[in-house]
Design a protein around this motif. Structure first.
Motif, mmCIF file in Angstrom:
data_model
loop_
_atom_site.group_PDB
_atom_site.id
_atom_site.type_symbol
_atom_site.label_atom_id
_atom_site.label_comp_id
_atom_site.label_asym_id
_atom_site.label_seq_id
_atom_site.Cartn_x
_atom_site.Cartn_y
_atom_site.Cartn_z
ATOM 1 N N CYS A 69 1.994 10.353 -18.176
ATOM 2 C CA CYS A 69 0.628 10.368 -18.706
ATOM 3 C C CYS A 69 0.655 11.008 -20.087
ATOM 4 O O CYS A 69 1.186 12.090 -20.275
ATOM 5 C CB CYS A 69 -0.284 11.155 -17.755
ATOM 6 S SG CYS A 69 -1.964 11.317 -18.397
ATOM 7 N N ASN B 189 -2.092 11.606 -22.035
ATOM 8 C CA ASN B 189 -3.350 12.232 -22.440
ATOM 9 C C ASN B 189 -3.587 13.478 -21.617
ATOM 10 O O ASN B 189 -3.668 13.409 -20.389
ATOM 11 C CB ASN B 189 -4.491 11.224 -22.230
ATOM 12 C CG ASN B 189 -5.683 11.569 -23.078
ATOM 13 O OD1 ASN B 189 -6.531 12.349 -22.669
ATOM 14 N ND2 ASN B 189 -5.749 11.011 -24.254
ATOM 15 N N PHE B 190 -3.711 14.627 -22.264
ATOM 16 C CA PHE B 190 -3.747 15.901 -21.530
ATOM 17 C C PHE B 190 -4.990 15.974 -20.636
ATOM 18 O O PHE B 190 -6.095 16.253 -21.070
ATOM 19 C CB PHE B 190 -3.721 17.077 -22.502
ATOM 20 C CG PHE B 190 -3.011 18.255 -21.927
ATOM 21 C CD1 PHE B 190 -1.775 18.663 -22.420
ATOM 22 C CD2 PHE B 190 -3.545 18.942 -20.841
ATOM 23 C CE1 PHE B 190 -1.100 19.736 -21.860
ATOM 24 C CE2 PHE B 190 -2.868 20.016 -20.266
ATOM 25 C CZ PHE B 190 -1.645 20.416 -20.773
HETATM 26 CU CU1 CUA Z 1 -3.280 12.080 -16.583
HETATM 27 CU CU2 CUA Z 1 -2.438 13.480 -18.290
#
Ligand code: CUA
Ligand code: RUQ
Ligand code: CA
Length: 602
Positions: free
Chosen positions: A582, A584-585
């Motif tokens: 992933c 995106n934090f």
């Molecule tokens: Cu889902 Cu970073």
């Protein structure tokens, strides 16, 4: 004696001290005309942390191929919306969904962003923007602020001026071809300038399909539509039919071309057209009953309609004038009762290099002067009253220096009947010394101006990445209620709430959920050479909770917003283990949100 001097000295010192302190206080609280302080007019021109802007600005991004959403008056860039470009921040140009719209092309040149209209003002639902380089028109839905359709404009090069129908609502969008082209492909046919023509393209705003094209012998640059749904407009700077600079500058006068929609509709209904490359095409060359050629001095560029719907104002780049055309005369001119030139009701001298005109809704026009680096404010009625009257007073009310070389200028709501005369943006091509030096490619300078008073007041400089050409400034209450925090989950046919891996021959389909902080599958194993498709659904409905999906070393990277589904298809050509993660934090355990992608060597 000594004592007296001392006493007097002390008195002087005190007096000077008081004056200095007083002066400093005055200087501190004073609002010089040019300062960045709050307006005397009551206009809010500062937006403090935690406060929201009053307007949405939609700016084109020129050859960056995107558009931008800018808060006004803060001038904060809040979002970049990729349109014709590849964008690794969002994954535009990488997902199957965006590739289907882009059709393999990932560059663009966006100039003119316009909004959808009902009865002469924005309804807030859609935006359109042109691609001058690959000749396309894109539509952006404002609920998600994403592109949902792109149409290619055939038979057209330099697809430039773009304007939606304003009344009764936006059913048609027009685009102009700035570059004249022949349809021939043999050398003789391509070389003969007599074969070159411009096209005025009409596109169905709902279906995003080209409806018809009207051809001209001249080029067609900027575009506008009237407020009655009867006419559209195009400036032409190449009435000469030239192909070189000197040829295009040969004449002292070019045209504002007017297109008659009732007559175009009648031709369509009667089947009175040719079909060229699949498009219904009509001849609008001089002499045609579809068009009117109004002379405008020399090499005009912009054309903008006043918010009261009465006038079209076009400016000659190489003439210091603006030409005011009265739209209520067009019916008579099309009926042959008056000459096209009789529609011109004023031609004030306003300054050097006039390009574009915008309005405050109080009868004043604001024209950008590229060569003078100024915005000039002038009164339309005063210009009409003084037309052809020797010694008449100049209609110019004020001039504001801008920094530098302004192209477009746009006032708040100025392309609607609700022009409010609050703010104006000056989109300056050259920032020169206004910002820290960042190398040979400098930012541009978008300046914000208060136009609510008689004199214009510069509020703010804002560096911007290449290259906003144009913008519209739309009241917040029109857009904000329509914007959604999450998509409708079932809008994508392959949204998934379950996880699965299916194989069909060499095709592998993975349906994958993303819920912070885990993907629904921890390991996907395929064979080298398999064609793999991932459908990724973000099952988190929380606003602002975006997940990313990147496959190491596979050139795949995109984000998926709340309830959104995106997909990617690729050949697993590199054997080995590749972490999918992933990007995106999204969670305290965002870094752990990943899975293994195993590609077994063939
Ligand atoms: Cu889902 Cu970073
Ligand atoms: S055009 S200024 Cu598309 Cu004026 Cu650029
Ligand atoms: Ca010319």
């Amino acid at each position: 004696m000594t004592m007296r001097i001392n006493k007097r000295g002390r008195a002087w010192t005190l007096a000077v001290f008081v004056l200095v302190v007083f002066g400093a206080l005055i200087a501190f609280y004073r609002t010089p005309d040019d300062s960045f302080a709050d307006s005397k007019s009551g206009l809010r021109d500062k937006v403090l942390p935690g406060e929201l802007d009053d307007y949405y600005g939609f700016f084109s991004g020129g050859h960056s191929g995107e558009i931008r959403i800018v808060g006004i008056p803060s001038m904060r860039v809040m979002k970049r919306v990729p349109v014709f470009n590849l964008d690794s921040g969002s994954g535009w140009g990488i997902t199957n969904e965006s590739k289907a719209l882009l059709k393999g092309q990932v560059v663009g040149d966006t100039h003119h962003v316009q909004g959808s209209y009902v009865d002469g003002t924005y309804d807030g639902k859609f935006l359109w923007v042109n691609d001058k380089s690959n000749n396309k028109l894109a539509r952006i839905r404002t609920d998600y602020m994403e592109v949902d359709a792109i149409v290619e404009i055939p038979n057209s090069q330099g697809t430039h001026g773009t304007f939606p129908q304003r009344y009764p609502q936006t059913d048609w969008i027009i685009t102009n071809s700035e570059f004249r082209t022949p349809y021939a492909t043999d050398l003789a046919g391509m070389s003969d300038k007599a074969n070159f023509h411009g096209v005025h393209t009409i596109t169905d705003a709902h279906k995003m399909e080209v409806i018809a094209q009207v051809t001209t012998s001249v080029n067609l640059d900027l575009a506008a539509t009237g407020y009655r749904g009867k006419y559209s407009f195009a400036t032409s700077y190449n009435s000469e039919g030239g192909v070189t600079l000197s040829e295009m500058l040969a004449k002292d006068s070019d045209y504002l071309v007017v297109f008659n929609w009732d007559r175009i509709k009648k031709r369509l209904a009667d089947g009175n057209f040719e079909t060229v490359n699949g498009v219904k095409m009509m001849d609008g060359k001089a002499g045609s009953d579809l068009t009117l050629y109004i002379p405008v001095p020399k090499n005009p560029h912009g054309v903008n309609i006043s918010p009261d719907g009465k006038y079209a104002i076009a400016s000659g780049k190489v003439s210091p004038t603006a030409t005011v055309v009265a739209l209520d005369k067009l019916d008579d001119a099309f009926a042959g009762k008056i000459q096209p030139i009789d529609c011109v009701v004023a031609q004030p001298e306003i300054g050097l290099g006039p390009l574009h005109t915008t309005y405050d809704g109080n009868g004043n026009a604001f024209t950008s002067l590229f060569i003078d680096s100024q915005i000039v404010k002038w009164n339309i009625q005063a210009a009409i009253d003084g037309y052809k009257k020797p010694g008449a007073k100049s209609p110019v009310i004020d001039r504001l220096d801008v920094h530098y070389q302004v192209g477009h200028t746009m006032a708040s709501m100025a392309e609607t009947k609700e022009a409010d005369g609050n703010f104006l943006i000056s989109l300056n091509k050259i920032s020169k010394d206004r910002f820290l030096n960042v190398g040979p490619l400098k930012p541009e300078n978008d300046q914000l101006v208060d136009i609510s008073q008689k004199k214009m007041r510069l509020i703010k400089d804002e560096p911007s990445y290449i290259e906003p050409h144009d913008c519209i400034i739309v009241r917040r209450d029109i857009i904000e209620p329509l914007v959604k925090d999450r998509v409708k989950m079932d809008e994508h046919p392959n949204f998934t709430t379950e996880n699965s891996i299916e194989r069909d021959g060499k095709k592998v389909t993975v349906r994958l959920t993303a819920n912070a902080p885990v993907f629904g599958i921890q390991e996907v194993a395929v064979k080298q050479g398999d064609e793999v498709t991932f459908y990724v659904t973000n099952n988190d409905e929380i606003p602002d909770l975006t997940h990313g999906f990147a496959i190491s070393n596979y050139n795949i990277n995109f984000v998926v917003g709340p309830y959104q589904t995106k997909s990617v298809t690729f050949v697993a050509d590199k054997p080995g283990l590749y972490w999918i993660y992933c990007t995106n934090f999204c969670h305290a355990l965002h870094l752990e949100m990943r899975l293994r992608f195993l590609v077994e060597a063939a």
